[in-house]
Design an enzyme around this catalytic site. Structure first.
Site, PDB file in Angstrom:
ATOM      1  CG  ASP A  21      -1.752   1.215   1.381  1.00 39.98           C
ATOM      2  OD1 ASP A  21      -2.434   1.545   0.394  1.00 39.98           O
ATOM      3  OD2 ASP A  21      -1.743   1.873   2.436  1.00 39.98           O
ATOM      4  CB  SER A  22       0.104   4.753  -0.766  1.00 38.36           C
ATOM      5  OG  SER A  22      -1.127   4.782  -0.063  1.00 38.36           O
ATOM      6  CB  CYS A  59      -2.737   1.091  -2.484  1.00 36.03           C
ATOM      7  SG  CYS A  59      -2.936   2.825  -2.851  1.00 36.03           S
ATOM      8  CD  GLU A 111      -3.201   8.832   7.266  1.00 34.71           C
ATOM      9  OE1 GLU A 111      -2.326   9.653   7.535  1.00 34.71           O
ATOM     10  OE2 GLU A 111      -3.073   7.926   6.418  1.00 34.71           O
ATOM     11  CB  CYS A 128     -10.238   4.833  -0.165  1.00 35.39           C
ATOM     12  SG  CYS A 128      -8.815   5.576   0.670  1.00 35.39           S
ATOM     13  CG  HIS A 163      -7.183   5.863   4.843  1.00 33.57           C
ATOM     14  ND1 HIS A 163      -6.284   5.273   3.982  1.00 33.57           N
ATOM     15  CD2 HIS A 163      -6.441   6.637   5.681  1.00 33.57           C
ATOM     16  CE1 HIS A 163      -5.064   5.682   4.284  1.00 33.57           C
ATOM     17  NE2 HIS A 163      -5.135   6.502   5.305  1.00 33.57           N
TER      18      HIS A 163
HETATM   19  N1  DGL Z   1      -4.127   3.821   0.015  1.00 33.73           N
HETATM   20  C1  DGL Z   1      -4.825   4.865  -0.715  1.00 33.73           C
HETATM   21  C2  DGL Z   1      -6.030   4.254  -1.418  1.00 33.73           C
HETATM   22  O1  DGL Z   1      -6.531   3.196  -1.066  1.00 33.73           O
HETATM   23  C3  DGL Z   1      -5.234   6.002   0.185  1.00 33.73           C
HETATM   24  C4  DGL Z   1      -4.067   6.832   0.704  1.00 33.73           C
HETATM   25  C5  DGL Z   1      -3.295   7.520  -0.395  1.00 33.73           C
HETATM   26  O2  DGL Z   1      -3.828   8.472  -1.020  1.00 33.73           O
HETATM   27  O3  DGL Z   1      -2.173   7.113  -0.659  1.00 33.73           O
HETATM   28  O4  DGL Z   1      -6.520   4.835  -2.368  1.00 33.73           O
END
Ligand code: DGL
Length: 268
Positions: free
Chosen positions: A13-14, A76, A155, A187, A189
């Site tokens: 993931d990012s 991600c 967050e 997403c 989150h």
């Molecule tokens: N992990 C990203 C997503 O699922 C969200 C956080 C980011 O923008 O890197 O789209």
């Protein structure tokens, strides 16, 4: 590379958000070892260009393949939306991504074929969810909405907060006006906002959690390819990140739902 059932699953993931997918995997597949990679130094990806995201995605996939993972999971949504082909082209092991899992989850959930998708600006602009859903069911109607403020609100830990509720009401107004019956949380989150989003969307809208959908798809694929780990001992979890920012531990544990240990910092 020959995938071995005893090897770990690679998830990336990012940043820390993909830990929602790890959490769902831990619950659904309690005997699988997992190696997680979160690019905490370069997050967020959701507002970056396709070229930059593709470049970062390739680096991370190569890192995990060197760890001999048996399967790669793109946790991600943003990476899955614009760079899943990059990973599929270079990987000798199977690749799963959250968008395909979420799309299948939406198709299974929708009763009137009116589906809302929410995600980061890059995910929504890519139209990847609509393409994935239409590949299976061309007549499903899709209504998308980017919700850029949700990532920082999650967050911040404002999971049940008036500011988040107001923000959700604003963002969801146009999709709810389309009389959707299902909404994909597109997403990493957003699963943490599930109770609040359910309240705002109303009980007539089914929420599809792409993390849970991913865990289901992973279990099915491991069974189909005879790649499930036969061990019945305590699994091994390793976490690689590119930075340890302020509040990393607190935020990471909120996503994972348990203590976060075995964290290694990668400098490249
Ligand atoms: N992990 C990203 C997503 O699922 C969200 C956080 C980011 O923008 O890197 O789209």
């Amino acid at each position: 590379m020959q995938a071995n059932p005893g090897n770990a699953i690679g998830v990336f993931d990012s940043g820390v958000g993909g830990l929602t997918v790890v959490r769902a995997l831990m619950e659904r597949l309690p005997f699988e070892d997992i190696i997680y990679f979160g690019d905490t130094a370069r997050v967020p990806y959701g507002v970056k260009s396709v070229e930059t995201i593709s470049h970062y995605t390739r680096e991370i996939a190569e890192f995990l393949l060197q760890k001999q993972v048996k399967l790669l999971i793109i946790a991600c949504n943003t990476m899955a939306a614009v760079a899943s082909q990059v990973v599929k082209d270079l990987s000798p092991v199977p690749v799963l991504d959250v968008i395909d899992a979420g799309a299948l989850g939406a198709i299974a959930a929708t009763s009137r074929r009116q589906v809302g998708i929410i995600g980061t600006p890059t995910t929504i602009n890519s139209n990847a969810y609509a393409r994935a859903i239409h590949q299976y069911e061309p007549d499903v109607r899709i209504f998308s909405q980017a919700c850029p403020l949700f990532v920082p609100l999650v967050e911040e830990g404002w999971l049940d907060h008036p500011v988040t509720r107001l923000t959700a009401q604003e963002y969801l107004k146009p999709v709810l006006a389309q009389d959707i019956d299902t909404m994909v949380l597109g997403c990493t989150h957003y699963p943490l906002l599930k109770p609040l989003l359910q309240e705002v969307a109303g009980s007539g809208v089914k929420l599809v959690d792409s993390a849970e959908a991913m865990a289901e798809e992973t279990a099915a694929l491991l069974a189909e390819l005879n790649l499930a780990n036969p061990q019945r001992s305590q699994p091994d979890y390793q976490f690689y990140v590119t930075d340890v920012p302020l509040r990393f531990q607190t935020i990471g544990e909120r996503f994972l739902g348990r203590t976060l240990s075995n964290v290694h910092v990668v400098k490249w």
